[in-house]
Design an enzyme around this catalytic site. Structure first.
Site, short mmCIF file in Angstrom:
data_model
loop_
_atom_site.label_atom_id
_atom_site.label_comp_id
_atom_site.label_asym_id
_atom_site.label_seq_id
_atom_site.Cartn_x
_atom_site.Cartn_y
_atom_site.Cartn_z
N LYS A 1 0.82 -1.22 0.00
CA LYS A 1 0.00 0.00 0.00
C LYS A 1 0.85 1.27 0.00
O LYS A 1 0.61 2.17 -0.78
CB LYS A 1 -0.91 0.07 1.24
CG LYS A 1 -1.87 -1.08 1.40
CD LYS A 1 -2.75 -0.88 2.63
CE LYS A 1 -2.01 -0.89 3.95
NZ LYS A 1 -1.50 -2.20 4.39
N ARG B 1 -8.87 1.28 9.19
CA ARG B 1 -8.43 -0.09 9.42
C ARG B 1 -9.46 -0.88 10.21
O ARG B 1 -9.25 -2.05 10.48
CB ARG B 1 -7.14 -0.04 10.24
CG ARG B 1 -5.95 -0.67 9.56
CD ARG B 1 -4.83 -0.58 10.56
NE ARG B 1 -3.65 -1.27 10.19
CZ ARG B 1 -2.62 -0.73 9.55
NH1 ARG B 1 -2.68 0.50 9.12
NH2 ARG B 1 -1.54 -1.43 9.32
N ARG C 1 11.73 -6.93 4.34
CA ARG C 1 11.49 -5.49 4.34
C ARG C 1 12.44 -4.77 5.29
O ARG C 1 12.72 -5.25 6.38
CB ARG C 1 10.04 -5.21 4.74
CG ARG C 1 9.70 -3.74 4.74
CD ARG C 1 8.24 -3.52 4.55
NE ARG C 1 7.50 -3.60 5.80
CZ ARG C 1 6.24 -3.18 5.91
NH1 ARG C 1 5.60 -2.71 4.85
NH2 ARG C 1 5.62 -3.29 7.05
N ARG D 1 12.12 -3.18 10.84
CA ARG D 1 11.18 -2.51 11.74
C ARG D 1 10.80 -3.46 12.87
O ARG D 1 10.58 -4.65 12.61
CB ARG D 1 9.92 -2.14 10.95
CG ARG D 1 9.42 -0.76 11.20
CD ARG D 1 8.40 -0.40 10.16
NE ARG D 1 7.11 -1.04 10.41
CZ ARG D 1 6.05 -0.89 9.64
NH1 ARG D 1 6.14 -0.15 8.54
NH2 ARG D 1 4.92 -1.47 9.91
N ARG E 1 0.02 -9.46 13.25
CA ARG E 1 -0.58 -8.37 12.47
C ARG E 1 -1.49 -8.90 11.38
O ARG E 1 -2.52 -8.31 11.07
CB ARG E 1 0.51 -7.49 11.88
CG ARG E 1 1.16 -6.60 12.92
CD ARG E 1 2.50 -6.08 12.47
NE ARG E 1 2.40 -5.13 11.39
CZ ARG E 1 3.39 -4.87 10.54
NH1 ARG E 1 4.53 -5.50 10.63
NH2 ARG E 1 3.22 -3.98 9.61
#
Ligand code: ADP
Ligand code: ZN
Length: 215
Positions: free
Chosen positions: A13, A88, A127, A160, A171
């Site tokens: 996104k 969300r 990532r 992260r 998540r």
């Protein structure tokens, strides 16, 4: 042009939102980025949000809704915007709808980036994010020019905290439970567009632009 990006964490996104920003000159507003900035600066909001974020849970609706509604009042949102990571939950979507209705406005497009969970887990493990400016990279798909160093600002690139594998699973669970119902919600509103998230960067961007130019 008011756009919402939907999709699981790691579906891309944020990356697509940034591309659309450049192409259509409208701001991308990422609640994740705003929250991380607040955590980094140790603000009241940041202190309240940090525990939820590190655990891979959602930050309570009231905290997030206020920031977004405030942000949308700013001048640069006049010609539209792209929301990345908001809404969300169904209550957040209702809150957004109400705030827009008060201004006689509405969201034009809800774009859902579809991606199987296995692909998400694989992608998130690679990532990396810049400690300085927040730019995102991927060890295989989008490597920085110099290993471990941000192309944009020269700071260090790190994993992260909430991209650790166990937190990613958490998540994803939160996504299926709380965020995925928004797909049905926006389908009913008649503005949902589904994009195959496995098409790759260019394929996805082209598919998104086709949608945005269809109206
Ligand atoms: P991703 O899309 O990869 O999950 P984000 O940067 O959008 O990452 O969000 C990171 C974290 O920030 C979320 O896991 C959550 O804790 C918090 N967050 C971001 N946006 C929202 C929101 N709209 N409502 C509640 N929490 C949010
Ligand atoms: Zn950087």
């Amino acid at each position: 042009m008011k756009i919402i990006m939907l999709g699981a964490p790691g579906a891309g996104k944020g990356t697509y939102a940034k591309e659309i920003t450049q192409k259509y000159s409208i701001p991308a507003i990422s609640t994740g980025d705003i929250l991380r900035e607040n955590v980094k600066n140790g603000t009241e909001l940041g202190k309240k949000a940090k525990g939820f974020m590190d655990a891979g849970a959602l930050v309570p609706d009231e905290l997030v809704c206020d920031i977004v509604v405030d942000r949308l009042q700013k001048d640069d949102c006049k010609n539209g915007y792209i929301l990345d990571g908001f809404p969300r939950t169904i209550p957040q979507a209702e809150e957004l709808k109400k705030a827009l209705e008060n201004q006689g406005a509405a969201i034009d497009f809800a774009i859902d980036i579809e991606m199987p969970d296995e692909a998400i887990i694989e992608r998130m493990s690679g990532r990396r994010v810049c400690k300085g400016c927040g730019a995102t990279y991927h060890v295989v798909n989008i490597p920085p020019k110099k290993e471990g160093i941000c192309d944009e600002c020269g700071s260090e690139i790190i994993l992260r905290a909430d991209d650790a594998p166990e937190t990613v699973k958490k998540r994803l669970g939160v996504y299926h439970e709380e965020t995925a119902p928004l797909i049905e919600y926006y389908k009913k509103e008649g503005i949902l567009h589904e994009i195959d998230g496995t098409l790759g960067l260019e394929g996805c961007i082209n598919a998104i632009c086709d949608v945005l130019e269809s109206k």
